[in-house]
Motif scaffolding. Sequence first.
Motif, PDB file in Angstrom:
ATOM      1  N   ARG A   1       0.827  -1.223   0.000  1.00 21.60           N
ATOM      2  CA  ARG A   1       0.000   0.000   0.000  1.00 21.60           C
ATOM      3  C   ARG A   1       0.854   1.264   0.000  1.00 21.60           C
ATOM      4  NH1 ARG A   1      -1.391   0.887   5.200  1.00 21.60           N
ATOM      5  NH2 ARG A   1      -0.119   2.761   5.070  1.00 21.60           N
ATOM      6  N   LEU A   2       1.991   1.199   0.704  1.00 23.27           N
ATOM      7  CA  LEU A   2       2.851   2.384   0.782  1.00 23.27           C
ATOM      8  C   LEU A   2       3.462   2.724  -0.584  1.00 23.27           C
ATOM      9  CD1 LEU A   2       4.495   1.557   4.220  1.00 23.27           C
ATOM     10  CD2 LEU A   2       2.917   3.446   3.755  1.00 23.27           C
ATOM     11  N   GLY A   3       3.591   1.712  -1.460  1.00 24.85           N
ATOM     12  CA  GLY A   3       4.094   1.959  -2.820  1.00 24.85           C
ATOM     13  C   GLY A   3       3.014   2.548  -3.710  1.00 24.85           C
ATOM     14  N   SER A   4       1.844   1.921  -3.703  1.00 25.02           N
ATOM     15  CA  SER A   4       0.691   2.412  -4.457  1.00 25.02           C
ATOM     16  C   SER A   4      -0.549   1.868  -3.762  1.00 25.02           C
ATOM     17  CB  SER A   4       0.757   1.901  -5.895  1.00 25.02           C
ATOM     18  OG  SER A   4      -0.435   2.202  -6.560  1.00 25.02           O
ATOM     19  N   GLY A   5      -1.510   2.739  -3.473  1.00 23.55           N
ATOM     20  CA  GLY A   5      -2.664   2.326  -2.666  1.00 23.55           C
ATOM     21  C   GLY A   5      -3.285   1.010  -3.121  1.00 23.55           C
ATOM     22  N   SER A   6      -3.705   0.967  -4.397  1.00 23.78           N
ATOM     23  CA  SER A   6      -4.450  -0.209  -4.859  1.00 23.78           C
ATOM     24  C   SER A   6      -3.587  -1.475  -4.902  1.00 23.78           C
ATOM     25  CB  SER A   6      -5.065   0.067  -6.226  1.00 23.78           C
ATOM     26  OG  SER A   6      -4.079   0.519  -7.138  1.00 23.78           O
ATOM     27  N   ALA A   7      -2.262  -1.355  -4.774  1.00 27.07           N
ATOM     28  CA  ALA A   7      -1.382  -2.533  -4.771  1.00 27.07           C
ATOM     29  C   ALA A   7      -1.660  -3.431  -3.557  1.00 27.07           C
ATOM     30  CB  ALA A   7       0.079  -2.096  -4.770  1.00 27.07           C
ATOM     31  N   CYS A   8      -2.161  -2.854  -2.471  1.00 30.65           N
ATOM     32  CA  CYS A   8      -2.410  -3.679  -1.274  1.00 30.65           C
ATOM     33  C   CYS A   8      -3.476  -4.735  -1.550  1.00 30.65           C
ATOM     34  CB  CYS A   8      -2.777  -2.821  -0.063  1.00 30.65           C
ATOM     35  SG  CYS A   8      -4.442  -2.149  -0.081  1.00 30.65           S
ATOM     36  N   ARG A   9      -4.358  -4.451  -2.554  1.00 32.31           N
ATOM     37  CA  ARG A   9      -5.428  -5.407  -2.874  1.00 32.31           C
ATOM     38  C   ARG A   9      -4.941  -6.526  -3.781  1.00 32.31           C
ATOM     39  NH1 ARG A   9      -9.194  -0.586  -4.390  1.00 32.31           N
ATOM     40  NH2 ARG A   9      -8.312  -1.197  -6.394  1.00 32.31           N
ATOM     41  N   SER A  10      -3.724  -6.394  -4.327  1.00 35.28           N
ATOM     42  CA  SER A  10      -3.194  -7.443  -5.215  1.00 35.28           C
ATOM     43  C   SER A  10      -2.386  -8.482  -4.442  1.00 35.28           C
ATOM     44  CB  SER A  10      -2.315  -6.812  -6.304  1.00 35.28           C
ATOM     45  OG  SER A  10      -3.118  -6.094  -7.214  1.00 35.28           O
ATOM     46  N   ILE A  11      -2.282  -8.337  -3.127  1.00 37.89           N
ATOM     47  CA  ILE A  11      -1.541  -9.320  -2.316  1.00 37.89           C
ATOM     48  C   ILE A  11      -2.422 -10.543  -1.973  1.00 37.89           C
ATOM     49  CG2 ILE A  11      -0.356  -9.698  -0.091  1.00 37.89           C
ATOM     50  CD1 ILE A  11       1.418  -8.030  -1.914  1.00 37.89           C
ATOM     51  N   PRO A  12      -3.635 -10.344  -1.405  1.00 38.41           N
ATOM     52  CA  PRO A  12      -4.444 -11.531  -1.058  1.00 38.41           C
ATOM     53  C   PRO A  12      -5.124 -12.134  -2.300  1.00 38.41           C
ATOM     54  CG  PRO A  12      -5.168  -9.551   0.147  1.00 38.41           C
ATOM     55  CD  PRO A  12      -4.292  -9.100  -0.975  1.00 38.41           C
ATOM     56  N   ASP A  13      -5.730 -13.307  -2.131  1.00 38.58           N
ATOM     57  CA  ASP A  13      -6.348 -14.027  -3.261  1.00 38.58           C
ATOM     58  C   ASP A  13      -7.766 -13.546  -3.593  1.00 38.58           C
ATOM     59  OD1 ASP A  13      -4.160 -15.658  -3.425  1.00 38.58           O
ATOM     60  OD2 ASP A  13      -5.060 -17.314  -2.293  1.00 38.58           O
ATOM     61  N   GLY A  14      -8.107 -13.662  -4.851  1.00 37.99           N
ATOM     62  CA  GLY A  14      -9.499 -13.601  -5.323  1.00 37.99           C
ATOM     63  C   GLY A  14     -10.204 -12.286  -5.138  1.00 37.99           C
TER      64      GLY A  14
END
Length: 322
Positions: A134-147
């Motif tokens: 998230r600290l890199g790009s907000g929406s990136a935090c949602r690409s870590i968990p599945d589905g």
Amino acid sequence: MKKTAKAPSNIAFIKYWGKKDPSLNLPMNDSVSMNLSGCSTLTTVEFNSKFKKDRLILAGQEVFDKKLEKVSKHLDLVRKLARKNLRAKVTSKNNFPTGVGIASSASGFAALTLAAVSALGLKLSEKELSVLARLGSGSACRSIPDGFVNWHKGQNSQTSFAESIAPPSYWNLADIVVILQDVEKEISSRDGHALAQTSPYYKTRLSELGTRTKDVEDAIKKKDLEKLGTLIEEEAISLHMVAMTSKPPLFYWKPETLLLMQNLMAWRKEGLPAYFTIDAGPNIHIITEDKYEDKVTRKLKQLGFPKQTITNHPSEGARIVD
Ligand code: PMV
């Protein structure tokens, strides 16, 4: 000290628009998304005591601009956590075309985070990885968990992270991205976030989001396409109303964007359940179930949309691949 990670991009059903704290990418609202199987980034990070400075190679080309600066800044966070002051070579490529208005920052920062953390031998939980991405790009935090994923806006950096609400196999949705432009995005989402509060409708948007977010989660839980579709269209229009009424106004749509929105509405009257959502660009994401994919593709051809489409299904989150 070399690891490769693959991370998907994601499409938000409830969108992140406006920051409570821009330096930490803390959002004003919770958001809900689906990871995309057809749009991902593959990133290798190699730390080496012989390297004098960080290097970034994107799609085979070494880059030296702001992108390298952002990557270096992100690596600093990982170096600080690992207490290791090593420079890195970062090699990254997307499996989707760049410069066509599909954001690569979500998949890019998720892949970079996981590869860098693993290369330095750190053992972080999924939540900690999501916070860091998230600290890199907000929406990136949602690409870590599945589905299917919910990003809890949280109260502070440690409590603002994403978690899975359903695995990729839970629902056979499809997202057909219709690319309506072939030039780099003109207005960044960063500008959009910063201007959101200048729209007189932003407060109204926020006041509606609590209920809409719960309803979207409920529609996913019940696999109710009509309910989900109606809500995501309402949500995308709400974001773009805010953008268009920001000061100065931001228009992300092209004439073809509206044309396709109207066609989707007409197709539904003919019994084809397909719905739109739109991010900070002109491209349309058509959300439907996989059994309707062929019909949607045929209809697009009939309409004479010559540009590219990318078909996605729900995907797992970021993974180490070597
Ligand atoms: O993560 P950013 O700063 O690129 O912002 C993403 C903004 C939208 O794509 C428009 C919405 C979202 O939630 O993905």
